[in-house]
Design a protein around this motif. Structure first.
Motif, PDB file in Angstrom:
ATOM      1  N   ASN A   1       0.843  -1.196   0.000  1.00 51.19           N
ATOM      2  CA  ASN A   1       0.000   0.000   0.000  1.00 51.19           C
ATOM      3  C   ASN A   1       0.878   1.247   0.000  1.00 51.19           C
ATOM      4  N   GLY A   2       0.513   2.232  -0.823  1.00 53.16           N
ATOM      5  CA  GLY A   2       1.276   3.465  -0.896  1.00 53.16           C
ATOM      6  C   GLY A   2       2.518   3.388  -1.749  1.00 53.16           C
ATOM      7  N   ALA A   3       2.695   2.287  -2.475  1.00 55.15           N
ATOM      8  CA  ALA A   3       3.904   2.121  -3.282  1.00 55.15           C
ATOM      9  C   ALA A   3       3.919   3.021  -4.508  1.00 55.15           C
ATOM     10  N   GLY A   4       2.732   3.490  -4.958  1.00 58.46           N
ATOM     11  CA  GLY A   4       2.667   4.350  -6.137  1.00 58.46           C
ATOM     12  C   GLY A   4       2.051   3.690  -7.350  1.00 58.46           C
ATOM     13  N   LYS A   5       1.395   2.536  -7.160  1.00 58.43           N
ATOM     14  CA  LYS A   5       0.854   1.786  -8.296  1.00 58.43           C
ATOM     15  C   LYS A   5      -0.235   2.569  -9.044  1.00 58.43           C
ATOM     16  N   THR A   6      -1.204   3.100  -8.304  1.00 58.38           N
ATOM     17  CA  THR A   6      -2.293   3.834  -8.950  1.00 58.38           C
ATOM     18  C   THR A   6      -1.780   5.109  -9.595  1.00 58.38           C
ATOM     19  N   THR A   7      -0.861   5.799  -8.937  1.00 64.91           N
ATOM     20  CA  THR A   7      -0.262   6.999  -9.533  1.00 64.91           C
ATOM     21  C   THR A   7       0.433   6.666 -10.848  1.00 64.91           C
ATOM     22  N   LEU A   8       1.108   5.538 -10.896  1.00 69.28           N
ATOM     23  CA  LEU A   8       1.778   5.122 -12.125  1.00 69.28           C
ATOM     24  C   LEU A   8       0.766   4.867 -13.237  1.00 69.28           C
ATOM     25  N   ILE A   9      -0.328   4.161 -12.924  1.00 66.97           N
ATOM     26  CA  ILE A   9      -1.358   3.906 -13.921  1.00 66.97           C
ATOM     27  C   ILE A   9      -1.973   5.209 -14.404  1.00 66.97           C
ATOM     28  N   HIS A  10      -2.195   6.158 -13.490  1.00 67.65           N
ATOM     29  CA  HIS A  10      -2.720   7.470 -13.873  1.00 67.65           C
ATOM     30  C   HIS A  10      -1.803   8.146 -14.891  1.00 67.65           C
ATOM     31  N   GLN A  11      -0.504   8.041 -14.683  1.00 71.23           N
ATOM     32  CA  GLN A  11       0.446   8.682 -15.593  1.00 71.23           C
ATOM     33  C   GLN A  11       0.472   7.994 -16.955  1.00 71.23           C
ATOM     34  N   ILE A  12       0.422   6.672 -16.955  1.00 73.79           N
ATOM     35  CA  ILE A  12       0.432   5.944 -18.230  1.00 73.79           C
ATOM     36  C   ILE A  12      -0.834   6.247 -19.034  1.00 73.79           C
ATOM     37  N   SER A  13      -1.976   6.302 -18.346  1.00 72.41           N
ATOM     38  CA  SER A  13      -3.249   6.520 -19.041  1.00 72.41           C
ATOM     39  C   SER A  13      -3.449   7.968 -19.460  1.00 72.41           C
ATOM     40  N   GLY A  14      -2.718   8.890 -18.841  1.00 72.81           N
ATOM     41  CA  GLY A  14      -2.867  10.298 -19.184  1.00 72.81           C
ATOM     42  C   GLY A  14      -3.764  11.067 -18.238  1.00 72.81           C
ATOM     43  N   THR A  15      -4.198  10.433 -17.143  1.00 75.42           N
ATOM     44  CA  THR A  15      -5.045  11.113 -16.168  1.00 75.42           C
ATOM     45  C   THR A  15      -4.277  12.219 -15.451  1.00 75.42           C
ATOM     46  N   ILE A  16      -3.016  11.953 -15.142  1.00 74.05           N
ATOM     47  CA  ILE A  16      -2.145  12.968 -14.564  1.00 74.05           C
ATOM     48  C   ILE A  16      -0.832  12.978 -15.337  1.00 74.05           C
ATOM     49  N   ALA A  17      -0.104  14.100 -15.233  1.00 72.48           N
ATOM     50  CA  ALA A  17       1.170  14.240 -15.952  1.00 72.48           C
ATOM     51  C   ALA A  17       2.333  14.078 -14.979  1.00 72.48           C
ATOM     52  N   PRO A  18       3.421  13.447 -15.417  1.00 72.05           N
ATOM     53  CA  PRO A  18       4.602  13.353 -14.556  1.00 72.05           C
ATOM     54  C   PRO A  18       5.293  14.704 -14.441  1.00 72.05           C
ATOM     55  N   ASN A  19       6.026  14.890 -13.346  1.00 71.05           N
ATOM     56  CA  ASN A  19       6.855  16.083 -13.205  1.00 71.05           C
ATOM     57  C   ASN A  19       8.119  15.979 -14.043  1.00 71.05           C
ATOM     58  N   GLN A  20       8.614  14.759 -14.199  1.00 72.02           N
ATOM     59  CA  GLN A  20       9.805  14.498 -15.015  1.00 72.02           C
ATOM     60  C   GLN A  20       9.625  13.148 -15.701  1.00 72.02           C
ATOM     61  N   GLY A  21      10.384  12.950 -16.772  1.00 72.74           N
ATOM     62  CA  GLY A  21      10.397  11.665 -17.450  1.00 72.74           C
ATOM     63  C   GLY A  21       9.606  11.663 -18.742  1.00 72.74           C
ATOM     64  N   LYS A  22       9.693  10.538 -19.436  1.00 74.80           N
ATOM     65  CA  LYS A  22       9.026  10.374 -20.723  1.00 74.80           C
ATOM     66  C   LYS A  22       8.231   9.074 -20.757  1.00 74.80           C
ATOM     67  N   ILE A  23       7.151   9.109 -21.536  1.00 82.11           N
ATOM     68  CA  ILE A  23       6.357   7.919 -21.816  1.00 82.11           C
ATOM     69  C   ILE A  23       6.380   7.716 -23.322  1.00 82.11           C
ATOM     70  N   ILE A  24       6.991   6.620 -23.762  1.00 82.22           N
ATOM     71  CA  ILE A  24       7.088   6.312 -25.189  1.00 82.22           C
ATOM     72  C   ILE A  24       6.171   5.129 -25.469  1.00 82.22           C
ATOM     73  N   PHE A  25       5.187   5.331 -26.345  1.00 74.13           N
ATOM     74  CA  PHE A  25       4.238   4.273 -26.687  1.00 74.13           C
ATOM     75  C   PHE A  25       4.279   3.995 -28.174  1.00 74.13           C
ATOM     76  N   ASP A  26       4.605   2.754 -28.521  1.00 72.93           N
ATOM     77  CA  ASP A  26       4.681   2.343 -29.922  1.00 72.93           C
ATOM     78  C   ASP A  26       5.591   3.269 -30.720  1.00 72.93           C
ATOM     79  N   GLY A  27       6.695   3.662 -30.082  1.00 70.89           N
ATOM     80  CA  GLY A  27       7.700   4.491 -30.743  1.00 70.89           C
ATOM     81  C   GLY A  27       7.429   5.975 -30.734  1.00 70.89           C
ATOM     82  N   VAL A  28       6.327   6.413 -30.116  1.00 70.43           N
ATOM     83  CA  VAL A  28       5.941   7.825 -30.112  1.00 70.43           C
ATOM     84  C   VAL A  28       5.957   8.362 -28.682  1.00 70.43           C
ATOM     85  N   ASP A  29       6.523   9.552 -28.504  1.00 70.92           N
ATOM     86  CA  ASP A  29       6.512  10.204 -27.201  1.00 70.92           C
ATOM     87  C   ASP A  29       5.102  10.724 -26.924  1.00 70.92           C
ATOM     88  N   ILE A  30       4.413  10.126 -25.935  1.00 69.52           N
ATOM     89  CA  ILE A  30       3.028  10.512 -25.634  1.00 69.52           C
ATOM     90  C   ILE A  30       2.930  11.225 -24.292  1.00 69.52           C
TER      91      ILE A  30
END
Length: 261
Positions: free
Chosen positions: A38-67
């Protein structure tokens, strides 16, 4: 080539770091479970991957495209879909009509001209196909509000599948289901193998070890281990994070479900 690449993901909430320089690759068509206390950051990570929230730093590359800056709806259009927390069932519509709306959303048909799926033969046939895939063929004409909880979960997954995703995010798909319902959901997720990649967050460790090709363990916003079930069972840091140094992880049932939520 990885389907999804997370590169140096950081998400802060004031002094709390929810994801901490997190990097992870998801392979095409794999079922990849993410577990952690609990509190490890799992839901926050899913939020970032899905686009619900934005990361403060880092990149998400999906199928070769920076999303990283792409909207949630834009990500769905690219083939990245999330079930359960984002998807909504239309309670007053039948199973097949719910599925027809998801198909129309994928194909770009105007909702202003939507009619019941039974009035459109091609749409009806495709919606029936998805109903059969999710195990609701015999409930195709049943109003969604009349479905059991587990069946509504199946329909929610069907709505997401109708978007024909390349990557499907499942956030605790078996939560609140009984033994029989969770068994059906496990079988349904198994049918996705080879058709789409799946990121699975699930507290049922028996299901995780049965389903996942690879498992990543998230602790305090960092991935401490990634590998197959046997590797994760025997990893010393994973044992310590869940059970303490002196307890051996001999099988999936030894991991406390509450710790994995």
């Amino acid at each position: 080539m990885s389907l999804l690449q997370l590169q140096g993901m950081v998400k802060r909430y004031g002094g709390l770091v929810a994801t901490n320089d997190l990097s992870l690759d998801i392979w095409p068509n794999e079922i990849h479970a993410i577990i952690g206390p609990n509190g490890a950051g799992k839901t926050t990570l899913i939020h970032q991957i899905s686009g619900t929230i934005a990361p403060n730093q880092g990149k998400i590359i999906f199928d070769g495209v920076d999303i990283t800056s792409v909207s949630m709806h834009g990500r769905v259009a690219m083939g990245l879909a999330r079930s359960y927390q984002i998807t909504n069932i239309f309670q007053s519509l039948s199973v097949v009509d719910n599925l027809s709306l998801a198909i129309q959303a994928r194909t770009g048909s105007s909702m202003r001209f939507w009619r019941k799926a039974i009035d459109e033969h091609a749409l009806y046939v495709e919606a029936q196909t998805y109903a059969a895939q999710i195990g609701l063929a015999d409930k195709a004409q049943t109003q969604a509000s009349a479905l059991a909880h587990g069946e509504q979960r199946q329909l929610e997954l069907g709505l997401t599948l109708a978007t024909q995703p390349k990557l499907l995010l499942l956030d605790e798909p078996m939560a609140g289901t009984g033994h029989e319902e969770s068994g059906k959901m496990l079988e349904l997720i198994q049918t996705l193998r080879g058709k789409a990649a799946v990121i699975l967050i699930e507290h049922d460790m028996d299901a995780v070890f049965k389903l996942a090709d690879r498992i990543s363990v998230l602790v305090a916003g960092r991935i401490i281990a990634t590998g197959d079930a046997d590797y994760i069972r025997q990893h010393p840091e994973v044992k310590k994070a869940y059970l303490g140094d002196e307890v051996s992880v001999s099988d999936s049932s030894t991991i406390n479900a509450q710790d994995a939520a």
